[in-house]
Design an enzyme around this catalytic site. Sequence first.
Site, PDB file in Angstrom:
ATOM      1  CE  LYS A 157      85.951  49.100  69.678  1.00 17.27           C
ATOM      2  NZ  LYS A 157      85.829  49.107  71.156  1.00 17.27           N
ATOM      3  CB  SER A 215      89.373  49.839  71.922  1.00 22.60           C
ATOM      4  OG  SER A 215      88.112  49.326  72.353  1.00 22.60           O
ATOM      5  CB  SER A 216      84.890  53.011  70.593  1.00 28.96           C
ATOM      6  OG  SER A 216      84.512  51.831  71.262  1.00 28.96           O
ATOM      7  CB  ILE A 261      86.141  45.765  78.393  1.00 28.73           C
ATOM      8  CG1 ILE A 261      86.246  44.744  79.532  1.00 28.73           C
ATOM      9  CG2 ILE A 261      87.498  46.081  77.810  1.00 28.73           C
ATOM     10  CD1 ILE A 261      86.811  43.436  79.169  1.00 28.73           C
ATOM     11  N   GLY A 262      86.791  48.924  79.700  1.00 28.55           N
ATOM     12  CA  GLY A 262      87.548  49.666  80.701  1.00 28.55           C
ATOM     13  C   GLY A 262      87.368  51.163  80.504  1.00 28.55           C
ATOM     14  N   GLY A 263      86.494  51.495  79.519  1.00 26.89           N
ATOM     15  CA  GLY A 263      86.260  52.896  79.185  1.00 26.89           C
ATOM     16  C   GLY A 263      86.262  53.131  77.688  1.00 26.89           C
ATOM     17  CB  SER A 264      86.555  50.767  74.845  1.00 23.80           C
ATOM     18  OG  SER A 264      87.739  50.191  75.316  1.00 23.80           O
TER      19      SER A 264
END
Length: 581
Positions: A136, A211-212, A232-235
Site C-alpha cells: 500500500k 483505504s487499501s 483502522i475501520g475496515g481498510s
Amino acid sequence: TSAALVLLSGSVAAVVVWKWLGKKAIQKKMEEARRTRDEGVKKMAKAVQQFREQVPSVQTDAILSLPLLELTARLREGSLSPKTVLYTYLEKVSALEVTQQTNCLRHFIPECEEQLQEIQRQKEKGLLYGIPVSIKDHIGHKGHLTTCGLVQCLGTLMEEDSVLVKVLKRQGAIPFAMTNVPQSLFSYDCSNPIFGQTLNPFNHQKSPGGSSGGEGALIAGGGSILGIGSDIGGSIRLPSSFCGLCGLKPTAERLRWAPGSALPILLMCGCLLLSHPVPCALGPMARDVDSLALCMKALLCQEMFQLDPTVPPIPFNEEVYSSSTPLRVGYYDTDGYFPLPPCMRRAVKETSSALQAAGHQLVPFSPPRIPYVMTELFLKTVFADGGRVWLDVFTGDIVDPRLKPQVNSCKIPRLAKKLLALLLKPLQFLLLLKFKDVAMTSTCRSVKEMWNHHHQIQVYRSQFITQWKELQLDVVLCPVLGPAFTTGYPGKLLTAISSTMLYNVLNFPAGVVPVSTVTEADEEELKLYQGCCDDPWDRTLKQAVSGAVGLPVAVQCVALPWQEELCLRFMKEVETLSREK
C-alpha cells in the site's frame, strides 16, 4: 477614499493572484507525479519485453493461476525461477491489463530487479522466496514516496525501508509495486486528486473499497498474488469484501511498520499510531486463506522481533492453524446499527448452517451497544479535536470530491456543532442513533475528558470479552459491509462501516472470506430493503449496492486478541465449506 479603494482592489487582486499561483503549483506537482508513474510503467513494459524476447516460452497464464503455496514450492524446488515469476507479474500489470482498467497502481518499484539479484545471493531461501509482493502507498520503501494521496507528501522520499518491508525482503519476497489509496487514507472509497479513482476489476462502476483499495483491485485483477494493506475501520476487510479476496486485520501490535512509513501523516492523523486507543493494523491480502497464513508466518520471525523490540516475540503457531478440533462459534447477521443488504445477511446464515453441519457448535451472539460504540467511542476517537488535525493535512492541497462531505462537516464551527448536536438529539434518538452526521459533532473538550474517553474504550473491551467468555466462544462469525458500492457512495455513508469498525475499537483480529456472489434473487430482495427506518441513509445504502449481480459476497471471522492463528484457522474452515458448496 479613492486611495483606499485602490488599495483594497490591489489587495484583493493580490490575493486572487496568490491563490491562482498556488493552484498552478499544486497542479504542476500532481502532473509531475503522474508523469513519473507513467514513465515507470513504460520502463517496466520495456524490461518485460526484453525478458520475453530472451525467454519466449514462458507460460504466463499457468504461472498467474498458481496459488501462493504451490508457487512458493515451485520456486524453492527450482522448477520456476524468481525472475520468470517476477516478470510474469510485471507483464500482467505493465501491459495495462490491470492498470488501465482499474487505475490501481501508484508506482512500480524499479529496485525489484536489485532485490531479485539479492535473494539469489542469500544463503537460505526465505518462506516467501521469489514471491512478488505489492504494498500500500503509505508503507515506506527506501527511495520512494509515501503520498497518502496528498500533494504535500510528493517531495519527500523515504530514507529507509519500513520494518515490514525489511522483513519481507529478508524472507525472499520482492516488493514490486505500490498501490493507490484515497486521499489522507480516511475513506473506504479509493480516490485522490493526484492519481485519480481506482475501480473495481469486476465492475468498473463499482468501488474496490478502501483505504487499501489499490491492493484490492490489483490482487483481484490478477496483477499481484500477495499484498500488504492497513486497517483502522475496515481498510483491509472492506476492499477484500468488495473485491472477493481474503484479508486479515491482526491485533494492531502483532506487526510493525515504522520507521520508513509516512511519518508526517502519522503524526497529523494520530489514529494511525499504535499508541492511539483505536490503533491502525497492518495485514495481508490475498486470494486464499493459506496465503494469509504463510505471510503471517513469514513476518512473525526473529528478524521482525529484532528490528523492533516493541513487537511481542510471538512466532506463528502452526499447531493452532492446522488444528481440526470443532469450534464453538458465536454468530450474528446484524449489529442492530446499520442493517446490511440481504445478500450479506444471507451469507452469514448459510455459512453458520454449513459450520453446524460440519460439526461445529453455533451459539447466537449479540454485540453490545453498537450505536454507543460507533458514535461515542470510534468517531469520538477519530474526531476528538473536531477533526482539526485531520483538516490540517489538506493545507495547500486540493480536496478530493469524494471527501468533501466529511471535510465540510469538520469545518463547521465548534459552537455550531454543539447547537446542531443539541437540536438533533431527539431526532437522533427516534432514528436509533442513525442520524449519522451528528457523530461528526463528537469531540473531547478537555484532557480530562480525553482520558475518560480512553478509559471508556477499555471498559467496553472488558465487557465485550466478559460476554464472549460467558458464552465460552472460540470465534465469532458476523457480516461485513458489501457488496461493492458504486463509486462515490462510500463518502455518503461513513458510518455504514460499523460491522468492521467494532473490531478496530476492540483491537481483535478479524478477517474476511468470500463465500458467495450476489444473485438475481438477492437483487429482487434488495428492492424491499428498508434497513432500520427506511430513512435517507437506508435508501442511500440501497442505491450504493444495487446492480451488483455476480459480485462477491463475504463474511467476517473474528477471534480474541493475539489469536491470529485461530482466526485464520476459522477463516480456512469457512473457505473450505464455501468452496465445497
